[in-house]
Design an enzyme around this catalytic site. Structure first.
Site, PDB file in Angstrom:
ATOM      1  N   VAL A  12       0.753  -1.378   0.056  1.00 33.52           N
ATOM      2  CA  VAL A  12      -0.053  -0.040   0.039  1.00 33.52           C
ATOM      3  C   VAL A  12       0.872   1.210  -0.012  1.00 33.52           C
ATOM      4  CG1 VAL A  12      -1.647   1.363   1.503  1.00 33.52           C
ATOM      5  CG2 VAL A  12      -1.893  -1.271   1.192  1.00 33.52           C
ATOM      6  N   ARG A  38      13.774  -3.819   2.596  1.00 34.82           N
ATOM      7  CA  ARG A  38      12.742  -3.420   1.695  1.00 34.82           C
ATOM      8  C   ARG A  38      13.290  -2.167   1.137  1.00 34.82           C
ATOM      9  NH1 ARG A  38       6.294  -4.549   2.908  1.00 34.82           N
ATOM     10  NH2 ARG A  38       6.459  -6.453   1.709  1.00 34.82           N
ATOM     11  N   ASN A  87       1.643  -2.758   8.314  1.00 31.05           N
ATOM     12  CA  ASN A  87       0.901  -3.906   8.463  1.00 31.05           C
ATOM     13  C   ASN A  87      -0.163  -3.793   9.616  1.00 31.05           C
ATOM     14  OD1 ASN A  87       3.422  -3.734   9.175  1.00 31.05           O
ATOM     15  ND2 ASN A  87       3.635  -6.099   8.956  1.00 31.05           N
ATOM     16  N   THR A  88      -1.357  -4.397   9.354  1.00 29.75           N
ATOM     17  CA  THR A  88      -2.204  -4.633  10.475  1.00 29.75           C
ATOM     18  C   THR A  88      -2.948  -6.098  10.418  1.00 29.75           C
ATOM     19  OG1 THR A  88      -3.984  -3.483   9.119  1.00 29.75           O
ATOM     20  CG2 THR A  88      -2.929  -2.359  10.795  1.00 29.75           C
ATOM     21  N   ALA A 221     -15.776  -6.173   2.823  1.00 29.15           N
ATOM     22  CA  ALA A 221     -16.870  -7.083   3.057  1.00 29.15           C
ATOM     23  C   ALA A 221     -17.775  -7.335   2.078  1.00 29.15           C
ATOM     24  CB  ALA A 221     -17.321  -6.833   4.493  1.00 29.15           C
ATOM     25  N   PHE A 222     -18.254  -6.215   1.561  1.00 28.29           N
ATOM     26  CA  PHE A 222     -19.148  -6.400   0.489  1.00 28.29           C
ATOM     27  C   PHE A 222     -18.780  -7.001  -0.871  1.00 28.29           C
ATOM     28  CE2 PHE A 222     -23.226  -3.881   1.153  1.00 28.29           C
ATOM     29  CZ  PHE A 222     -23.104  -3.718   2.572  1.00 28.29           C
ATOM     30  N   CYS A 272      -6.647  -8.890   2.293  1.00 29.29           N
ATOM     31  CA  CYS A 272      -7.547  -7.962   2.917  1.00 29.29           C
ATOM     32  C   CYS A 272      -8.914  -8.488   3.288  1.00 29.29           C
ATOM     33  CB  CYS A 272      -7.935  -6.600   1.891  1.00 29.29           C
ATOM     34  SG  CYS A 272      -6.674  -5.667   1.842  1.00 29.29           S
ATOM     35  N   PHE A 273      -9.575  -9.120   2.150  1.00 29.34           N
ATOM     36  CA  PHE A 273     -10.744  -9.540   2.592  1.00 29.34           C
ATOM     37  C   PHE A 273     -11.068 -10.494   3.630  1.00 29.34           C
ATOM     38  CE2 PHE A 273     -12.354  -9.551  -2.061  1.00 29.34           C
ATOM     39  CZ  PHE A 273     -12.016  -8.006  -2.215  1.00 29.34           C
ATOM     40  N   LYS A 335      -4.057 -13.815  -7.299  1.00 25.40           N
ATOM     41  CA  LYS A 335      -4.617 -13.246  -8.688  1.00 25.40           C
ATOM     42  C   LYS A 335      -3.716 -13.092  -9.516  1.00 25.40           C
ATOM     43  CE  LYS A 335      -5.775  -8.571  -8.249  1.00 25.40           C
ATOM     44  NZ  LYS A 335      -6.505  -7.331  -7.685  1.00 25.40           N
TER      45      LYS A 335
HETATM   46  C1  UDX Z   1      -9.262  -5.990  -2.477  1.00 27.20           C
HETATM   47  C2  UDX Z   1     -10.193  -4.754  -2.948  1.00 27.20           C
HETATM   48  O1  UDX Z   1     -10.495  -4.993  -4.289  1.00 27.20           O
HETATM   49  C3  UDX Z   1      -9.297  -3.253  -2.696  1.00 27.20           C
HETATM   50  O2  UDX Z   1     -10.396  -2.272  -2.983  1.00 27.20           O
HETATM   51  C4  UDX Z   1      -8.899  -2.982  -1.433  1.00 27.20           C
HETATM   52  O3  UDX Z   1      -8.271  -1.915  -1.420  1.00 27.20           O
HETATM   53  C5  UDX Z   1      -7.818  -4.369  -1.039  1.00 27.20           C
HETATM   54  O4  UDX Z   1      -8.467  -5.359  -1.265  1.00 27.20           O
HETATM   55  P1  UDX Z   1      -6.988  -7.085  -3.995  1.00 27.20           P
HETATM   56  O5  UDX Z   1      -7.064  -7.975  -2.526  1.00 27.20           O
HETATM   57  O6  UDX Z   1      -5.793  -6.604  -4.274  1.00 27.20           O
HETATM   58  O7  UDX Z   1      -8.016  -5.702  -3.565  1.00 27.20           O
HETATM   59  O8  UDX Z   1      -7.887  -7.901  -4.966  1.00 27.20           O
HETATM   60  P2  UDX Z   1      -9.257  -8.160  -5.916  1.00 27.20           P
HETATM   61  O9  UDX Z   1      -9.086  -7.786  -7.230  1.00 27.20           O
HETATM   62  O10 UDX Z   1     -10.416  -7.370  -4.797  1.00 27.20           O
HETATM   63  O11 UDX Z   1      -9.249  -9.641  -5.527  1.00 27.20           O
HETATM   64  C6  UDX Z   1      -9.426 -10.383  -4.149  1.00 27.20           C
HETATM   65  C7  UDX Z   1      -9.786 -11.723  -4.517  1.00 27.20           C
HETATM   66  O12 UDX Z   1     -11.093 -12.041  -4.801  1.00 27.20           O
HETATM   67  C8  UDX Z   1      -8.666 -12.463  -5.425  1.00 27.20           C
HETATM   68  O13 UDX Z   1      -8.196 -13.801  -4.642  1.00 27.20           O
HETATM   69  C9  UDX Z   1      -9.454 -12.447  -6.805  1.00 27.20           C
HETATM   70  O14 UDX Z   1      -9.044 -13.613  -7.474  1.00 27.20           O
HETATM   71  C10 UDX Z   1     -10.634 -12.899  -5.964  1.00 27.20           C
HETATM   72  N1  UDX Z   1     -12.112 -12.465  -7.041  1.00 27.20           N
HETATM   73  C11 UDX Z   1     -12.136 -11.281  -7.335  1.00 27.20           C
HETATM   74  C12 UDX Z   1     -12.834 -13.663  -7.442  1.00 27.20           C
HETATM   75  O15 UDX Z   1     -12.888 -14.808  -7.024  1.00 27.20           O
HETATM   76  N2  UDX Z   1     -13.941 -13.273  -8.184  1.00 27.20           N
HETATM   77  C13 UDX Z   1     -14.400 -11.960  -8.542  1.00 27.20           C
HETATM   78  O16 UDX Z   1     -15.094 -12.037  -9.084  1.00 27.20           O
HETATM   79  C14 UDX Z   1     -13.495 -10.796  -8.158  1.00 27.20           C
HETATM   80  P1  ADP Z   2       0.348  -3.403   3.279  1.00 26.91           P
HETATM   81  O1  ADP Z   2      -0.021  -4.584   2.463  1.00 26.91           O
HETATM   82  O2  ADP Z   2      -0.570  -3.000   4.088  1.00 26.91           O
HETATM   83  O3  ADP Z   2       1.111  -2.273   2.684  1.00 26.91           O
HETATM   84  P2  ADP Z   2       3.010  -4.692   4.039  1.00 26.91           P
HETATM   85  O4  ADP Z   2       3.277  -5.747   4.907  1.00 26.91           O
HETATM   86  O5  ADP Z   2       3.359  -4.896   2.504  1.00 26.91           O
HETATM   87  O6  ADP Z   2       1.372  -4.138   4.195  1.00 26.91           O
HETATM   88  O7  ADP Z   2       3.657  -3.161   4.356  1.00 26.91           O
HETATM   89  C1  ADP Z   2       3.911  -2.788   5.801  1.00 26.91           C
HETATM   90  C2  ADP Z   2       5.490  -2.319   5.918  1.00 26.91           C
HETATM   91  O8  ADP Z   2       5.235  -1.551   7.083  1.00 26.91           O
HETATM   92  C3  ADP Z   2       6.355  -3.590   6.122  1.00 26.91           C
HETATM   93  O9  ADP Z   2       7.387  -3.013   5.162  1.00 26.91           O
HETATM   94  C4  ADP Z   2       6.891  -3.261   7.413  1.00 26.91           C
HETATM   95  O10 ADP Z   2       8.132  -3.533   7.707  1.00 26.91           O
HETATM   96  C5  ADP Z   2       6.558  -1.714   7.923  1.00 26.91           C
HETATM   97  N1  ADP Z   2       6.359  -1.267   9.143  1.00 26.91           N
HETATM   98  C6  ADP Z   2       5.667  -1.969  10.249  1.00 26.91           C
HETATM   99  N2  ADP Z   2       5.918  -1.218  11.359  1.00 26.91           N
HETATM  100  C7  ADP Z   2       6.740  -0.108  11.021  1.00 26.91           C
HETATM  101  C8  ADP Z   2       7.349   0.915  11.835  1.00 26.91           C
HETATM  102  N3  ADP Z   2       6.899   0.973  13.046  1.00 26.91           N
HETATM  103  N4  ADP Z   2       7.818   1.975  11.278  1.00 26.91           N
HETATM  104  C9  ADP Z   2       8.278   1.883   9.891  1.00 26.91           C
HETATM  105  N5  ADP Z   2       7.997   0.789   9.143  1.00 26.91           N
HETATM  106  C10 ADP Z   2       7.178  -0.133   9.706  1.00 26.91           C
END
Ligand code: UDX
Ligand code: ADP
Ligand code: UDX
EC number: 1.1.1.22
Length: 480
Positions: A12, A38, A87-88, A221-222, A272-273, A335
């Site tokens: 992100v 990184r 990350n969370t 979630a939706f 995420c989901f 994906k």
């Molecule tokens: C998702 C949300 O789309 C995005 O808005 C949010 O910020 C982060 O989470 P992402 O996880 O990158 O993004 O991918 P997305 O394209 O949404 O797909 C998620 C999963 O659902 C994938 O495994 C994908 O293959 C699957 N998927 C998606 C399906 O199985 N069917 C679909 O119709 C769409």
């Molecule tokens: P996301 O998909 O939400 O971007 P990632 O795991 O890819 O999650 O990235 C989160 C990043 O945040 C990691 O590279 C991690 O090293 C960094 N991070 C976590 N805690 C801290 C912190 N306290 N200060 C700086 N960077 C951090």
């Protein structure tokens, strides 16, 4: 000159900050992370994540108004606006384990901000967080403030992996939540003016803090719920002879529903989901809303069911055993167009097959061998649902081969599982693949990307999600 610091250089933080730098030449953007590897990757020719178009954006801005550094404290100290994209993950132990979000990284970032700041700051939540996290962060900052004023904003990111750059360049919406007091409104305007450099004003939505935080959880979630709904339909289609792509096409044309997130698959993945739904479930339970919690839990249960249903289909069609048989796994990422494997359905499917002693030959165009081996030997975090797909970690590694192309993966295999919808899997020479496989040769298409009729003409026995079964499979006794 406004200075922005992005904490967290992940999927992100990295792309988001890079696009802000691209679109706002007058803003200095520093991306910081505690991970040295990184940051050095962001500063190298090979970026730490694969995302179409990202390299071009980074090359254009790096060294000008975009820099990557591990000197977290210096850049936080200098910044006017701090984006937190750490990350969370889901908590793995303690109260709320398996459901609640683990805010350790967030809290440590907040305490560090409080420690090093010497001027007023706007702190922006980018990572998805439980509702009312801003309140907790505000408390940490306020109680350690040394007279400095902080404004907390929630600005959740909606990008999807694989299309992150396009999503950031042309977002369908930008959401900014803030405190309703005048100081909060001023902070909202300041952040809005950053996005206004390239996002039309009518796409920037402002809300209160809690609505912004909850909207992000609801959004994910939706989308997940729609996928589980169509996947549930796919099981019914297989049982009745309807075809899920025909059903989803009909739904897509309903303007009341809209056309997206209706592709049946082996299951949704991604970081995420599931995490956000679990988070939502935890918040509902904490508020005594058990019916609402149970409603959202079902979305994950159906997703798990879809993955185990797929594994069962593979095993039962191949005479109830895959023990010692070579199975080619095409695609491992969650994906296409990403190297990310977080929560990919491929992990559960592979573990299920390994649990039945299959030998896997895995090919993915972007995922490294190291990553695949790590994913398959690690015990995933389990939620409070039945654990169904767990091999032992020691056998996993020996039974897994990661190879460099689809032809090698499928050579002498008894079956093929398509687990990611990579475009290149559509144009493979399936006649050549068939000729080099054990017979009968099975294909299990977990993404519905292949031409079933053509494959059956070649001689494959084909299982495709939510489509009428191959005569062969129909006549194979299915286990309960
Ligand atoms: C998702 C949300 O789309 C995005 O808005 C949010 O910020 C982060 O989470 P992402 O996880 O990158 O993004 O991918 P997305 O394209 O949404 O797909 C998620 C999963 O659902 C994938 O495994 C994908 O293959 C699957 N998927 C998606 C399906 O199985 N069917 C679909 O119709 C769409
Ligand atoms: P996301 O998909 O939400 O971007 P990632 O795991 O890819 O999650 O990235 C989160 C990043 O945040 C990691 O590279 C991690 O090293 C960094 N991070 C976590 N805690 C801290 C912190 N306290 N200060 C700086 N960077 C951090
Ligand atoms: C529905 C379908 O829309 C239609 O395609 C089908 O042919 C028949 O069933 P109808 O029952 O006439 O049509 O009404 P609809 O407008 O869909 O509303 C159904 C119910 O849902 C109503 O009680 C409505 O008040 C409620 N509703 C609708 C909501 O509570 N919230 C909404 O956002 C939409």
């Amino acid at each position: 000159m406004v200075k922005i610091c992005g904490i967290g250089a992940g999927y992100v933080g990295g792309p988001t900050m890079a696009v802000i730098a691209l679109k706002c030449p007058s803003i200095e953007v520093a991306v910081v992370d505690i991970s040295h590897s990184r940051i050095s990757a962001w500063n190298s020719q090979k970026l730490p994540i694969y995302e179409p178009g990202l390299e071009e954006v980074v090359k254009q801005c790096r060294g000008k108004n975009l820099l990557f550094s591990t000197d977290v404290e210096k850049h936080v100290h200098e910044a006017d606006i701090i984006f937190v994209s750490v990350n969370t993950p889901t908590k793995i132990r303690g109260l709320g384990a398996g459901k609640a979000a683990d805010l350790t990284y967030w809290e440590s970032a907040a305490r560090m901000i409080a420690d090093v700041s010497k001027s007023n700051k706007i702190v922006v939540e980018k990572s998805t967080v439980p509702v009312r996290t801003a309140e907790a962060i505000e408390k940490i900052l306020a109680h350690n403030s040394k007279g400095i004023k902080y404004q907390i904003l929630s600005n959740p990111e909606f990008l999807s992996e694989g299309t992150a750059i396009q999503d950031l360049l042309k977002p369908d919406r930008v959401l900014i939540g803030g405190n309703e007091e005048p100081e909060g409104q001023k902070a909202i305007l300041k952040l809005k003016s950053v996005y206004a450099n390239w996002v039309p004003e009518d796409r920037i939505i402002t809300t209160n803090l809690w609505s912004a935080e909850l909207s992000k959880l609801a959004d994910n979630a939706f989308m997940a719920q729609r996928i589980s709904s169509i996947n549930a339909m796919s099981a019914l289609c297989e049982a009745t002879g309807a075809e899920v792509s025909q059903v989803s096409n009909v739904l897509c044309k309903n303007t009341k529903l809209g056309p997206k997130y209706l592709n049946a698959s082996v299951g949704f993945g991604g970081s995420c989901f599931q995490k956000d739904i679990l988070n939502l479930v935890y918040i509902c339970e904490s508020n005594g809303l058990m019916e609402v919690a149970n409603y959202w839990k079902e979305v994950i249960k159906v997703n798990d069911y879809q993955k185990s249903r797929f594994v069962n289909k593979v095993v039962t069609s191949m005479f109830n055993t895959v023990s010692g048989k070579k199975i080619a796994i095409l695609g491992f990422a969650f994906k296409k167009d990403t190297s990310d494997t977080r929560k990919t359905p491929a992990i559960d499917v592979c573990k299920g097959l390994l649990g039945d002693n299959a030998c896997l030959s895995i090919y993915d165009p972007r995922v490294t061998e190291d990553q695949i081996q790590k994913d398959l030997s690690m015990d995933g975090v389990e939620w409070d649902h039945p654990i169904h797909l767990q091999p032992t970690s020691s056998t996993t590694v020996k039974q897994v081969n990661v190879v460099g192309d689809a032809y090698e993966a499928t050579k002498d295999a008894h079956g093929i599982c398509i687990l990611t919808e990579w475009d290149e899997f559509k144009t493979i020479d399936y006649q050549r693949v068939f000729d080099n496989m054990q017979k009968p040769a099975f294909i299990f298409d977990g993404r519905n990307i292949l031409n079933v009729d053509k494959l059956r003409e070649i001689g494959f026995i084909v299982y495709s999600i939510g489509r009428p079964l191959d005569q062969w499979l129909k006549n194979t006794p299915q286990q309960a």
